[in-house]
Design an enzyme around this catalytic site. Structure first.
Site, short mmCIF file in Angstrom:
data_model
loop_
_atom_site.label_atom_id
_atom_site.label_comp_id
_atom_site.label_asym_id
_atom_site.label_seq_id
_atom_site.Cartn_x
_atom_site.Cartn_y
_atom_site.Cartn_z
N HIS A 1 9.14 -8.40 -13.43
CA HIS A 1 7.89 -7.93 -14.02
C HIS A 1 7.83 -6.42 -14.21
CE1 HIS A 1 5.13 -11.64 -13.14
NE2 HIS A 1 6.32 -11.99 -13.62
N ASP B 1 17.48 8.92 4.51
CA ASP B 1 17.30 9.96 5.52
C ASP B 1 17.88 9.41 6.83
OD1 ASP B 1 15.38 8.23 6.55
OD2 ASP B 1 13.72 9.67 6.47
C1 RB5 Z 1 11.19 9.80 9.52
O1 RB5 Z 1 10.76 9.81 10.85
C2 RB5 Z 1 10.27 8.88 8.71
O2 RB5 Z 1 9.05 9.49 8.54
C3 RB5 Z 1 10.89 8.55 7.37
O3 RB5 Z 1 12.11 7.93 7.57
C4 RB5 Z 1 10.11 7.61 6.49
O4 RB5 Z 1 9.73 6.47 7.19
C5 RB5 Z 1 8.99 8.20 5.76
O5 RB5 Z 1 8.33 7.55 4.93
#
Ligand code: RB5
Length: 152
Positions: free
Chosen positions: A98, A8
């Site tokens: 593992h 992301d």
């Molecule tokens: C995005 O702000 C963040 O929540 C995402 O990258 C991640 O860390 C979620 O688990």
């Protein structure tokens, strides 16, 4: 060896670093996105990575978000995926030896590029130890079968 990778916005920069590590290891890489730091939702990238690994279209998957946690929770919803969130080389090695982890999740806000390099290299180069660990992975598959409604 083919690796499918996704991130992301919170993992975008570390994903670029990891792609360079994979290139050094002469691994074929498919990047499913995201392609910039505009805000996106991590499950939208965890799903295609997990599905490609589960379908055998890639040997392994790597996911990067801010912490690695959201990516790992999402990826582990896909049957056949064993995704490990890792922040140190020892856990990287153990997740392969593992747990036969087929997806690695990393957090850009948790590990720096140098540590990520060591984690990814270790994770890519460590084989599954099999033996007694096979039985335990079979029990994980049994949980998927029961919980997924394959058995009464
Ligand atoms: C995005 O702000 C963040 O929540 C995402 O990258 C991640 O860390 C979620 O688990």
């Amino acid at each position: 060896m083919k690796v499918v990778i996704g991130s992301d916005h919170g993992g975008y920069h570390l994903k670029q670093e990891i792609k360079a590590v994979l290139a050094d290891l002469e691994v074929e890489v498919e990047d499913v996105g995201c392609d910039c730091t505009d805000s996106v939702d991590y499950p939208d990238f965890a799903l295609p990575v997990a599905q490609k690994v589960a379908a055998g279209e890639a040997d392994r998957g790597i996911l990067v978000c801010g912490t690695g946690i959201g990516m790992s929770i999402s990826a582990n919803k896909v049957k056949g995926i064993r995704c490990a969130v890792v922040s140190d080389p020892y856990s990287a090695r153990m997740s392969r030896e593992h747990n036969d982890a087929n997806v690695l999740a990393l957090g850009e806000r948790v590990v720096g590029p140098g540590l990520a390099h060591d984690i990814v290299k270790t994770w890519m180069e460590t084989p599954f130890a099999a033996g007694r660990h096979e039985r335990r992975l079979c029990k994980i598959s049994d949980i998927e079968a029961v919980d997924g409604g394959d058995e009464a």
